[in-house]
Scaffold this active site. Structure first.
Site, PDB file in Angstrom:
ATOM      1  N   PRO A  10       0.786  -1.234   0.000  1.00  0.00           N
ATOM      2  CA  PRO A  10       0.000   0.000   0.000  1.00  0.00           C
ATOM      3  C   PRO A  10       0.819   1.285   0.000  1.00  0.00           C
ATOM      4  O   PRO A  10       1.861   1.377   0.659  1.00  0.00           O
ATOM      5  CB  PRO A  10      -0.833  -0.106   1.287  1.00  0.00           C
ATOM      6  CG  PRO A  10      -0.167  -1.152   2.106  1.00  0.00           C
ATOM      7  CD  PRO A  10       0.503  -2.087   1.149  1.00  0.00           C
ATOM      8  N   ASN A  11       0.308   2.240  -0.738  1.00  0.00           N
ATOM      9  CA  ASN A  11       0.816   3.612  -0.848  1.00  0.00           C
ATOM     10  C   ASN A  11       2.075   3.742  -1.709  1.00  0.00           C
ATOM     11  O   ASN A  11       2.500   4.855  -1.997  1.00  0.00           O
ATOM     12  CB  ASN A  11       1.055   4.235   0.534  1.00  0.00           C
ATOM     13  CG  ASN A  11      -0.227   4.313   1.334  1.00  0.00           C
ATOM     14  OD1 ASN A  11      -1.220   4.842   0.853  1.00  0.00           O
ATOM     15  ND2 ASN A  11      -0.234   3.766   2.541  1.00  0.00           N
ATOM     16  N   ARG A  18       5.353  12.131  -2.974  1.00  0.00           N
ATOM     17  CA  ARG A  18       5.325  12.605  -1.584  1.00  0.00           C
ATOM     18  C   ARG A  18       6.541  12.045  -0.857  1.00  0.00           C
ATOM     19  O   ARG A  18       7.093  11.034  -1.261  1.00  0.00           O
ATOM     20  CB  ARG A  18       4.063  12.102  -0.845  1.00  0.00           C
ATOM     21  CG  ARG A  18       2.759  12.540  -1.444  1.00  0.00           C
ATOM     22  CD  ARG A  18       2.307  13.849  -0.807  1.00  0.00           C
ATOM     23  NE  ARG A  18       1.235  14.452  -1.584  1.00  0.00           N
ATOM     24  CZ  ARG A  18      -0.044  14.098  -1.513  1.00  0.00           C
ATOM     25  NH1 ARG A  18      -0.421  13.159  -0.684  1.00  0.00           N
ATOM     26  NH2 ARG A  18      -0.948  14.695  -2.257  1.00  0.00           N
ATOM     27  N   TYR A  23      11.699   8.401   0.754  1.00  0.00           N
ATOM     28  CA  TYR A  23      11.612   7.385  -0.302  1.00  0.00           C
ATOM     29  C   TYR A  23      12.221   7.817  -1.637  1.00  0.00           C
ATOM     30  O   TYR A  23      12.144   7.055  -2.607  1.00  0.00           O
ATOM     31  CB  TYR A  23      10.135   6.981  -0.506  1.00  0.00           C
ATOM     32  CG  TYR A  23       9.474   6.501   0.761  1.00  0.00           C
ATOM     33  CD1 TYR A  23       9.968   5.387   1.435  1.00  0.00           C
ATOM     34  CD2 TYR A  23       8.379   7.166   1.303  1.00  0.00           C
ATOM     35  CE1 TYR A  23       9.388   4.938   2.616  1.00  0.00           C
ATOM     36  CE2 TYR A  23       7.779   6.725   2.480  1.00  0.00           C
ATOM     37  CZ  TYR A  23       8.285   5.613   3.125  1.00  0.00           C
ATOM     38  OH  TYR A  23       7.702   5.181   4.287  1.00  0.00           O
ATOM     39  N   ASN A  74       8.012  -5.823  -1.517  1.00  0.00           N
ATOM     40  CA  ASN A  74       7.999  -4.730  -0.553  1.00  0.00           C
ATOM     41  C   ASN A  74       6.557  -4.644  -0.051  1.00  0.00           C
ATOM     42  O   ASN A  74       5.699  -4.031  -0.707  1.00  0.00           O
ATOM     43  CB  ASN A  74       8.436  -3.407  -1.189  1.00  0.00           C
ATOM     44  CG  ASN A  74       8.481  -2.287  -0.147  1.00  0.00           C
ATOM     45  OD1 ASN A  74       7.983  -2.442   0.976  1.00  0.00           O
ATOM     46  ND2 ASN A  74       9.070  -1.150  -0.511  1.00  0.00           N
ATOM     47  N   ALA A  77       3.400  -1.101   4.519  1.00  0.00           N
ATOM     48  CA  ALA A  77       2.921  -1.157   5.910  1.00  0.00           C
ATOM     49  C   ALA A  77       2.450  -2.552   6.318  1.00  0.00           C
ATOM     50  O   ALA A  77       2.474  -2.887   7.514  1.00  0.00           O
ATOM     51  CB  ALA A  77       1.806  -0.142   6.114  1.00  0.00           C
ATOM     52  N   GLU A  98      12.742  -9.833   0.581  1.00  0.00           N
ATOM     53  CA  GLU A  98      11.976  -8.680   1.094  1.00  0.00           C
ATOM     54  C   GLU A  98      12.822  -7.423   0.910  1.00  0.00           C
ATOM     55  O   GLU A  98      14.021  -7.452   1.190  1.00  0.00           O
ATOM     56  CB  GLU A  98      11.698  -8.932   2.579  1.00  0.00           C
ATOM     57  CG  GLU A  98      11.001  -7.801   3.305  1.00  0.00           C
ATOM     58  CD  GLU A  98      10.838  -8.121   4.806  1.00  0.00           C
ATOM     59  OE1 GLU A  98      11.143  -9.261   5.236  1.00  0.00           O
ATOM     60  OE2 GLU A  98      10.428  -7.198   5.532  1.00  0.00           O
ATOM     61  N   HIS A 100      12.945  -3.025   1.448  1.00  0.00           N
ATOM     62  CA  HIS A 100      12.402  -1.757   1.937  1.00  0.00           C
ATOM     63  C   HIS A 100      13.289  -0.624   1.453  1.00  0.00           C
ATOM     64  O   HIS A 100      14.518  -0.693   1.598  1.00  0.00           O
ATOM     65  CB  HIS A 100      12.306  -1.740   3.464  1.00  0.00           C
ATOM     66  CG  HIS A 100      11.388  -2.805   3.961  1.00  0.00           C
ATOM     67  ND1 HIS A 100      10.024  -2.689   3.847  1.00  0.00           N
ATOM     68  CD2 HIS A 100      11.635  -4.011   4.482  1.00  0.00           C
ATOM     69  CE1 HIS A 100       9.471  -3.798   4.304  1.00  0.00           C
ATOM     70  NE2 HIS A 100      10.426  -4.619   4.695  1.00  0.00           N
ATOM     71  N   ARG A 107      13.911   4.111  11.962  1.00  0.00           N
ATOM     72  CA  ARG A 107      12.616   4.798  12.046  1.00  0.00           C
ATOM     73  C   ARG A 107      11.847   4.347  13.308  1.00  0.00           C
ATOM     74  O   ARG A 107      12.440   3.816  14.236  1.00  0.00           O
ATOM     75  CB  ARG A 107      11.836   4.560  10.745  1.00  0.00           C
ATOM     76  CG  ARG A 107      12.608   5.097   9.511  1.00  0.00           C
ATOM     77  CD  ARG A 107      11.855   4.891   8.228  1.00  0.00           C
ATOM     78  NE  ARG A 107      10.597   5.646   8.238  1.00  0.00           N
ATOM     79  CZ  ARG A 107       9.632   5.482   7.320  1.00  0.00           C
ATOM     80  NH1 ARG A 107       9.808   4.616   6.328  1.00  0.00           N
ATOM     81  NH2 ARG A 107       8.532   6.187   7.391  1.00  0.00           N
TER      82      ARG A 107
HETATM   83  O1  CA2 Z   1      10.798   1.674   3.270  1.00  0.00           O
HETATM   84  C1  CA2 Z   1       9.924   1.007   2.718  1.00  0.00           C
HETATM   85  O2  CA2 Z   1      10.034   0.569   1.577  1.00  0.00           O
HETATM   86  C2  CA2 Z   1       8.603   0.744   3.448  1.00  0.00           C
HETATM   87  O3  CA2 Z   1       8.171  -0.570   3.117  1.00  0.00           O
HETATM   88  C3  CA2 Z   1       7.621   1.788   2.930  1.00  0.00           C
HETATM   89  C4  CA2 Z   1       6.265   1.729   3.623  1.00  0.00           C
HETATM   90  C5  CA2 Z   1       6.428   1.763   5.148  1.00  0.00           C
HETATM   91  O4  CA2 Z   1       5.167   1.579   5.763  1.00  0.00           O
HETATM   92  C6  CA2 Z   1       7.388   0.676   5.627  1.00  0.00           C
HETATM   93  O5  CA2 Z   1       7.525   0.796   7.023  1.00  0.00           O
HETATM   94  C7  CA2 Z   1       8.744   0.824   4.963  1.00  0.00           C
HETATM   95  C8  CA2 Z   1       5.408   2.929   3.203  1.00  0.00           C
HETATM   96  C9  CA2 Z   1       5.179   3.026   1.732  1.00  0.00           C
HETATM   97  C10 CA2 Z   1       4.525   4.334   1.465  1.00  0.00           C
HETATM   98  O6  CA2 Z   1       5.087   4.873   0.294  1.00  0.00           O
HETATM   99  C11 CA2 Z   1       4.915   6.190   0.074  1.00  0.00           C
HETATM  100  C12 CA2 Z   1       5.651   6.733  -0.942  1.00  0.00           C
HETATM  101  C13 CA2 Z   1       5.567   8.059  -1.211  1.00  0.00           C
HETATM  102  C14 CA2 Z   1       4.705   8.860  -0.479  1.00  0.00           C
HETATM  103  C15 CA2 Z   1       3.949   8.321   0.527  1.00  0.00           C
HETATM  104  C16 CA2 Z   1       4.052   6.971   0.803  1.00  0.00           C
END
Ligand code: CA2
Length: 150
Positions: A10-11, A18, A23, A74, A77, A98, A100, A107
């Site tokens: 997700p996201n 963003r 990221y 990946n 969340a 996996e 990230h 974090r």
């Molecule tokens: O660091 C990573 O790749 C994560 O899997 C990213 C997840 C986070 O919940 C994990 O703890 C670590 C969040 C992905 C959200 O991606 C976004 C990208 C741009 C803007 C907002 C969210």
């Protein structure tokens, strides 16, 4: 040609739009292009998906059984919450890596635990989107090793 499945949770569709401090500024389309290129260099095709729905990720993992040479995931969340994704991966026979983008260990404490790591053959964190390239290379290496000498 054998295929590596690349799954995104997700996201991650918002990548590059963003939170560039966390990221980076590259988009999910850039990640897909990187995975395609890395897989091809290793003699594999790649199939790339993103979903904001847990069941969809689970369905793709189920469909990978007997059809995909390996999985890069990946789970975003869902990493920190999903026993269901862990169970699906446990039913998959091939290599799993996996990845990230951010260093989850730098974090919040709730990001330090991953359900998926209990199944993953390798975990790559904090290497930015380059981590996907490492993950594809590692899955390809493990898939080759499983298939044995030609
Ligand atoms: O660091 C990573 O790749 C994560 O899997 C990213 C997840 C986070 O919940 C994990 O703890 C670590 C969040 C992905 C959200 O991606 C976004 C990208 C741009 C803007 C907002 C969210």
């Amino acid at each position: 040609m054998p295929t590596i499945l690349v799954l995104n949770g997700p996201n991650l569709n918002l990548l590059g739009q963003r939170e560039p401090h966390l990221y980076g500024s590259e988009t999910l389309a850039d990640v897909e292009a990187l995975c395609t290129r890395k897989a091809a260099a290793e003699g594999f095709k790649s199939k790339f998906h993103q979903s904001n729905r847990e069941y969809e990720l689970i369905d793709w993992i189920h469909a990978a059984r007997g059809t995909m040479a390996g999985i890069v995931i990946n789970p975003a969340a869902f990493t920190h919450t999903s026993v269901a994704i862990l169970d699906a991966l446990n039913a998959y026979e091939g290599p799993v890596v996996e990845v990230h983008i951010s260093n989850v260990h730098k974090r919040e404490a709730f990001r330090h635990h991953s359900y998926v790591s209990a199944r993953a053959d390798a975990v790559i964190v904090g290497a930015g989107i380059q981590g996907y390239g490492f993950a594809v290379e590692r899955v390809a290496h493990l898939a080759h090793a499983l298939r044995g000498p030609k």
